[in-house]
Enzyme design. Sequence first.
Site, mmCIF file in Angstrom:
data_model
loop_
_atom_site.group_PDB
_atom_site.id
_atom_site.type_symbol
_atom_site.label_atom_id
_atom_site.label_comp_id
_atom_site.label_asym_id
_atom_site.label_seq_id
_atom_site.Cartn_x
_atom_site.Cartn_y
_atom_site.Cartn_z
ATOM 1 N N HIS A 157 -88.087 -24.752 107.720
ATOM 2 C CA HIS A 157 -88.983 -25.052 108.832
ATOM 3 C C HIS A 157 -90.250 -24.225 108.698
ATOM 4 C CE1 HIS A 157 -86.779 -27.690 111.602
ATOM 5 N NE2 HIS A 157 -85.712 -27.183 111.039
ATOM 6 N N LYS B 6 -88.706 -27.954 124.990
ATOM 7 C CA LYS B 6 -90.077 -28.449 125.130
ATOM 8 C C LYS B 6 -90.145 -29.519 126.214
ATOM 9 C CE LYS B 6 -92.038 -30.715 121.657
ATOM 10 N NZ LYS B 6 -92.616 -31.999 122.135
#
EC number: 4.1.1.31
Length: 933
Positions: free
Chosen positions: A158, A592
């Site tokens: 990532h 999120k």
Amino acid sequence: MSLNTRANIIPEKNTPNEKDYPLREDIRLLGRMLGDTIRELEGETMFNLVETIRQTSVRFRRDQDEAAEHELDTILNHLSHKETIAVVRAFSYFSLLSNIAEDLHHNRRRRAHLRAGSPPQDGSVTLALQRVVKKGIDAEQLQNFFASALISPVLTAHPTEVQRRSILDYQLKIQRLLKERDRTQLTPNEMRHNEEDLRSAIQTLWQTRVLRSVRLTVQDEIENGLIYYHYTFLRQIPYIYAKLEDILERHMDKAAPRIASFLRIGSWIGGDRDGNPFVTHQIMLHAAERHSALILDFYISEVERIGQTMSLSERLIKVSSDLEGLASTAPGLPASRIDEPYRRVFLGIHARLIATSRHLGSSIRGCCQENNAEPYADSAEFVHDLDIVIRSLRQHRSDRLAQGALRDLRRAADVFGFHLAPLDMRQHSKIHEQVISELYEKNTRDDRNYLEMSRSERVEWLLAELRHPRSLVTSFSDFSDVTQGELRILKMAAEIQRRFGHAALPNYIISMATGVVHILEVALLLKEAGLLQFGDDPRSTVNIIPLFETIDDLRGCASVMDELFSLPDYRKLLLSRDNLQEVMLGYSDSNKDGGFVTSNWEIYKAEIELTRVFDRHGVRLRLFHGRGGTVGRGGGPSYQGILAQPPGSVSGQIRLTEQGEVIASKYTDPEIGRRNLETLVAATIESTLLDRDAVHYHAPHYHQIMEELSSSACAAYRDLVYKTPGFKQFFLESTPIREIAGLHIGSRPTSRKPSDKIEDLRAIPWVFSWSLNRTMIPGWYGFGTAVENFVQQAGNEQEALKQLQEMYRTWPFLQTLLSNMDMVLSKSDLGIASRYAELVTDPELRQSVFTSIRTEWELCMKWLFAITGYSELLQDNPTLARSIRIRTPYIDPLNHLQIELLRRYRSGDDDDTVRRAIHLTINGVATGLRNSG
């Protein structure tokens, strides 16, 4: 870390008898050497500049001195480009060297506890096994637990892993040299050599490029993931198994049988296609080949090494008939060693391993040698040969020789096989829909569009096609590039399983899964590749794993699985997968979507409901936790996190992602790596066999209160992020998100789509950006408002607070939630965050949004202290508090410099030096924070 011996930011409590004395000495030593390096290579003026900035930053941080803050601003705002680069590099290396000293001290303190004979600590397998034995769990129950368990950290690539391999290598060298000083009685001359080696390493580090010159490729990420096998996994995982067996043997007062291999490392690197167009079928094959090459190379080296020690002579010992038979098939030894049967056996094993590597297409040393040996059909044959050696040694009074390296090699062969690690495939559900839609269009005369059909109609058609023996694919060229790519991936998956075994590629993860239809779509694609079949004898060589990521999907996931298990064909299919279904829960996107409190609570509830559904259908559940390094992405201490799971949700089965810079911090050092792996094992044992969270059954009103808190927290979070006019602009301008996109720290784009909408932004750079500007919204926002509303609406504020305090004392879920938030708040800094907010060009927007952030931060602090009873952050974690206190004065100047550099860059100064300096500050702050993304 001081640049000279006169300055000292560390508190004066510093006697040789004080437990942290060695840490302080290491930090001073490394700081002095870095200072000397800067003086030698950059000059006295630069040295003095860096030291002035350091001392001023310490004064500001320690005393909240406004004059020091103004002085710091003045210095930093007037640096030349060249000075800026040097200062950024200096403070980045301060942080890096502090991290090295801190990691070494953690190991030092653990060893001190062991030497002193102290009781085993929480998170150790020793204490975990003591607890379960004390509860009355017998050896057979433990053996059954290990036989059915799976504990698997899964490495993922990532865009938050900012360390280069060269930097990691020098970290290890510096740590090794510090250990040498710590553990060895060095002579004065040896000490001088050690110091010179340290100075040389630091000087080389200073002259080594920190930033990558080009963006990482997926091949680079594969290689980066493999280095942790050399650093930690290949040797420490067998060590943990040996430790477990030895502990069990002591408790049982007799030889314990070998426990099943339940701890394995997984990987997404090279198989995760979600949003990464660079992961192709060739890349996936490359990953599988590199995995196999590494582990075969390791086996060959170990067999060579062990074989050289096996000089036992037939004139002095006896061997089993099985070993005699194995030795008779081995290549000949020199006449002088013809009486050494074990060496002959290891020579034969060595030859077969080289033949195996050639057969599997692995490019490793020794493969070009003349070799007529037969390759192993699979790793089980290799294990069988090692077992013959071990049994022969034990049967003929050579038990000790069957321990140590040979025992570890045998365990490694069982754990890693010839494939090293199971590689997961992952793709977004929307891509599967697109592919199936094309297959539908090419193979039916129906005028309807697949995507316009209802979900029930799609399920009906998918089930019919799954039962039908026909293939829907005749020629790849008939389809779009996207569909061709997906079909080639699955065809390659079948080839990888054929070459390296089913364990090499056992899982398929569906991102953004929302219904049964998404699972059946993947089943149909697997059928096309020959990896799955329905009908009279349903079976699959791949686990189909839905990933539920949004708040709504978490709320609906149990219903989805209930509907799926109601399909007779699918239930029969599960029997070929040991009646086990894996479900992945996404921490990052749910955070999120709904914020910190709601994400954690909805995942907790989802686990409860999934456990009930699976129990009702008689299906075994394995949860895969898709979490990141930060609290905002599900991070935090693994031991407490696993113990805080709902009762029955672990049951010996857990997978979890290890992402970004967390991989380096956990697994670069072998001792720390072993401790982290032990922690996972210990927590899983305790969570499964001790059922510690019984409060769930006795206090349902806890859940009612959490539901209220979650609802308020989610509303507060979404009001800020999704409903505040201009918030997107505030985010883009007050964080380095756009600059992160240009930093060469990952192969994937920062957004799933070519968009700057918050909804489309990947959760990783979202969290990374808030970490860099020290606001850290994803790790706390909404909690303060939630508690404030709950207490005010309760009527009796004192009684409401008492309820929350009772929940905190007795409920591991809330303890872990607040502990993680405590850590995030301790790393946040609204003073620095306000400076980032000044980058927002609209003054009214800046004032409005940041006022909301500050108000919520103050509420979080107020209620965190009220519920826990603490008067300061990290009051119950002095080790972490010390760590942050030491590192913060080196992070602060990097933040201040980053703000000034962003201002210059966005004002039109696009000099390459400015861009490089911004990227260096991103790297430096991430290094200092240690769990930034």
